[in-house]
Scaffold this motif. Structure first.
Motif, PDB file in Angstrom:
ATOM      1  N   ASP A  70      -4.011  -2.837   2.261  1.00 17.17           N
ATOM      2  CA  ASP A  70      -3.032  -2.785   1.162  1.00 17.17           C
ATOM      3  C   ASP A  70      -2.603  -1.342   0.879  1.00 17.17           C
ATOM      4  OD1 ASP A  70      -2.932  -5.494   0.820  1.00 17.17           O
ATOM      5  OD2 ASP A  70      -4.352  -5.561  -0.844  1.00 17.17           O
ATOM      6  N   ALA A  71      -3.577  -0.438   0.861  1.00 17.33           N
ATOM      7  CA  ALA A  71      -3.264   0.974   0.611  1.00 17.33           C
ATOM      8  C   ALA A  71      -2.371   1.520   1.722  1.00 17.33           C
ATOM      9  CB  ALA A  71      -4.554   1.789   0.526  1.00 17.33           C
ATOM     10  N   ALA A  72      -2.717   1.211   2.974  1.00 21.11           N
ATOM     11  CA  ALA A  72      -1.945   1.716   4.115  1.00 21.11           C
ATOM     12  C   ALA A  72      -0.532   1.139   4.105  1.00 21.11           C
ATOM     13  CB  ALA A  72      -2.661   1.357   5.420  1.00 21.11           C
ATOM     14  N   ALA A  73      -0.409  -0.150   3.796  1.00 23.03           N
ATOM     15  CA  ALA A  73       0.919  -0.788   3.783  1.00 23.03           C
ATOM     16  C   ALA A  73       1.811  -0.137   2.730  1.00 23.03           C
ATOM     17  CB  ALA A  73       0.785  -2.290   3.520  1.00 23.03           C
ATOM     18  N   ALA A  74       1.236   0.147   1.558  1.00 22.35           N
ATOM     19  CA  ALA A  74       2.025   0.774   0.491  1.00 22.35           C
ATOM     20  C   ALA A  74       2.516   2.154   0.931  1.00 22.35           C
ATOM     21  CB  ALA A  74       1.185   0.886  -0.782  1.00 22.35           C
ATOM     22  N   LEU A  75       1.629   2.944   1.529  1.00 26.44           N
ATOM     23  CA  LEU A  75       1.993   4.308   1.940  1.00 26.44           C
ATOM     24  C   LEU A  75       2.997   4.300   3.094  1.00 26.44           C
ATOM     25  CD1 LEU A  75      -1.559   5.912   1.706  1.00 26.44           C
ATOM     26  CD2 LEU A  75       0.421   6.530   0.298  1.00 26.44           C
ATOM     27  N   ILE A  76       2.756   3.446   4.089  1.00 25.21           N
ATOM     28  CA  ILE A  76       3.654   3.412   5.251  1.00 25.21           C
ATOM     29  C   ILE A  76       5.028   2.882   4.838  1.00 25.21           C
ATOM     30  CG2 ILE A  76       4.044   2.371   7.535  1.00 25.21           C
ATOM     31  CD1 ILE A  76       0.930   2.447   7.900  1.00 25.21           C
ATOM     32  N   ALA A  77       5.045   1.898   3.947  1.00 21.65           N
ATOM     33  CA  ALA A  77       6.327   1.361   3.464  1.00 21.65           C
ATOM     34  C   ALA A  77       7.125   2.450   2.745  1.00 21.65           C
ATOM     35  CB  ALA A  77       6.089   0.188   2.528  1.00 21.65           C
ATOM     36  N   GLU A  78       6.418   3.325   2.043  1.00 27.73           N
ATOM     37  CA  GLU A  78       7.073   4.360   1.244  1.00 27.73           C
ATOM     38  C   GLU A  78       7.497   5.551   2.094  1.00 27.73           C
ATOM     39  OE1 GLU A  78       4.665   5.208  -2.289  1.00 27.73           O
ATOM     40  OE2 GLU A  78       5.404   7.267  -2.155  1.00 27.73           O
ATOM     41  N   ARG A  79       6.585   6.031   2.935  1.00 31.33           N
ATOM     42  CA  ARG A  79       6.806   7.303   3.646  1.00 31.33           C
ATOM     43  C   ARG A  79       7.087   7.164   5.126  1.00 31.33           C
ATOM     44  NH1 ARG A  79       1.208  10.271   1.804  1.00 31.33           N
ATOM     45  NH2 ARG A  79       1.414   9.878  -0.436  1.00 31.33           N
ATOM     46  N   GLY A  80       6.742   6.043   5.695  1.00 34.97           N
ATOM     47  CA  GLY A  80       6.827   5.900   7.137  1.00 34.97           C
ATOM     48  C   GLY A  80       5.460   6.114   7.763  1.00 34.97           C
ATOM     49  N   TYR A  81       5.336   5.679   9.003  1.00 33.84           N
ATOM     50  CA  TYR A  81       4.050   5.685   9.701  1.00 33.84           C
ATOM     51  C   TYR A  81       3.532   7.093   9.974  1.00 33.84           C
ATOM     52  CZ  TYR A  81       0.750   5.007  13.537  1.00 33.84           C
ATOM     53  OH  TYR A  81      -0.367   5.044  14.340  1.00 33.84           O
ATOM     54  N   THR A  82       4.365   7.926  10.559  1.00 30.04           N
ATOM     55  CA  THR A  82       3.892   9.254  10.974  1.00 30.04           C
ATOM     56  C   THR A  82       3.541  10.121   9.776  1.00 30.04           C
ATOM     57  OG1 THR A  82       5.370   9.022  12.857  1.00 30.04           O
ATOM     58  CG2 THR A  82       4.396  11.180  12.548  1.00 30.04           C
ATOM     59  N   ALA A  83       4.272   9.943   8.681  1.00 36.81           N
ATOM     60  CA  ALA A  83       4.042  10.775   7.496  1.00 36.81           C
ATOM     61  C   ALA A  83       2.804  10.338   6.707  1.00 36.81           C
ATOM     62  CB  ALA A  83       5.263  10.757   6.597  1.00 36.81           C
ATOM     63  N   THR A  84       2.199   9.226   7.106  1.00 37.26           N
ATOM     64  CA  THR A  84       1.001   8.743   6.414  1.00 37.26           C
ATOM     65  C   THR A  84      -0.241   9.109   7.227  1.00 37.26           C
ATOM     66  OG1 THR A  84       2.243   6.885   5.492  1.00 37.26           O
ATOM     67  CG2 THR A  84      -0.154   6.671   5.534  1.00 37.26           C
ATOM     68  N   SER A  85      -1.184   9.812   6.623  1.00 37.54           N
ATOM     69  CA  SER A  85      -2.404  10.194   7.339  1.00 37.54           C
ATOM     70  C   SER A  85      -3.558   9.264   6.958  1.00 37.54           C
ATOM     71  CB  SER A  85      -2.789  11.632   7.005  1.00 37.54           C
ATOM     72  OG  SER A  85      -3.242  11.696   5.664  1.00 37.54           O
TER      73      SER A  85
END
Lengths: 185, 185
Positions: free
Chosen positions: A12-27
């Motif tokens: 859930d945390a990863a989906a929220a971040l990737i949805a917001e910033r994109g995959y590469t921008a999420t560490s």
């Protein structure tokens, strides 16, 4: 042993971040921080960031397939399409981050998770196409399935992101109006 | 002085890379290499990578607005919608990378280029909504505009990415069938 609840929190945390910033921008650090778990726990539960995205897509496609198939069961033609569209709108409402990631990734080819994205296309576009094919042999059923899925995805996300005060029925009414066009006069 | 042709080469190269890999995964070095220009030339023509994405979006939205407005001129109702949809499909065909970036970015909020994305939404969704509003006062015109735009975007990209051997007319026929549903019996 990996707890299922920890895995769901990470996804859930990863989906929220990737949805917001994109995959590469999420560490992975960002994901651990947002999920409130240690970075080691992220790697313990999922081998890599790419594996996390795979798991997000597979979880989403599982839900989408399941709801669309059961909506379709025992129905055909316009009735089937309307129930399938309602099921897909429910998934967009309940898993908005997954839907945003899907919109962002569905036309990128050559990525590591191409197969999972292909499964989503299959689950959504092809299911619509199968119902449309006998109704409209004059149309390319696959493109028609894409158009129906696109109308559901964009109207659903427009609703969740910009007009979430509107009721579910307003979104469904719009999609139903377009689906009505597939019934030959 | 910055040459217009150099700028167009940089924008085309950047659009292709960002459409394929995403914004964060694309570096200015990659863009310079693909465009066949020095890195300094990229910075000379555009201040930053974010400015390049802004320029890609503005160029795309300019073209989309222009073609949709002129398709709509002097028409109303279904006739207007069909011509606007045809114009939008042309833009997806001719600027596929822009269309992929649009699909990826349109529901992300809080990004630096949010305003440019807003302009694209305005150009596409609102133009459809304005025509639909008097036809279907029973529907939320903005959600309906979103659904129509979604059907055009996804059918158009499905065509370009996976079924590009099909003629333009097959995509248009599918979108026209759905649009027909907006005409009340």
């Amino acid at each position: 042993m990996a707890k299922e609840s920890t895995q769901v929190e990470i996804l859930d945390a990863a989906a929220a971040l990737i949805a917001e910033r994109g995959y590469t921008a999420t560490s992975v650090d960002d994901i651990a921080l947002r999920a409130g778990v240690a970075k080691g726990s992220v790697y313990y539960n999922f081998g890599s960031k790419a594996d996390i995205l795979e798991a997000i897509l597979q979880r989403g496609v599982g839900r989408l397939s399941e709801l669309m198939s059961s909506a379709r069961e025992g129905r055909e033609g316009l009735d089937a399409l309307e129930h399938m569209a309602a099921a897909a709108i429910e998934v967009i409402r309940d898993r908005t981050d997954f839907a945003k990631i899907l919109a962002a990734e569905v036309f990128r080819v050559g990525r590591q998770w191409e197969e999972s994205i292909g499964a989503v296309r299959e689950a959504a576009i092809s299911q619509f196409a199968e119902v449309i094919a006998p109704m409209r042999p004059d149309l390319d059923a696959h493109l028609a399935g894409g158009a129906v899925f696109g109308s559901v995805l964009v109207a659903g996300l427009e609703w969740m992101v910009f007009e979430s005060d509107r009721p579910f029925e307003d979104v469904l009414a719009v999609v139903k109006a377009l689906l009505g066009g597939l019934v030959k006069a």
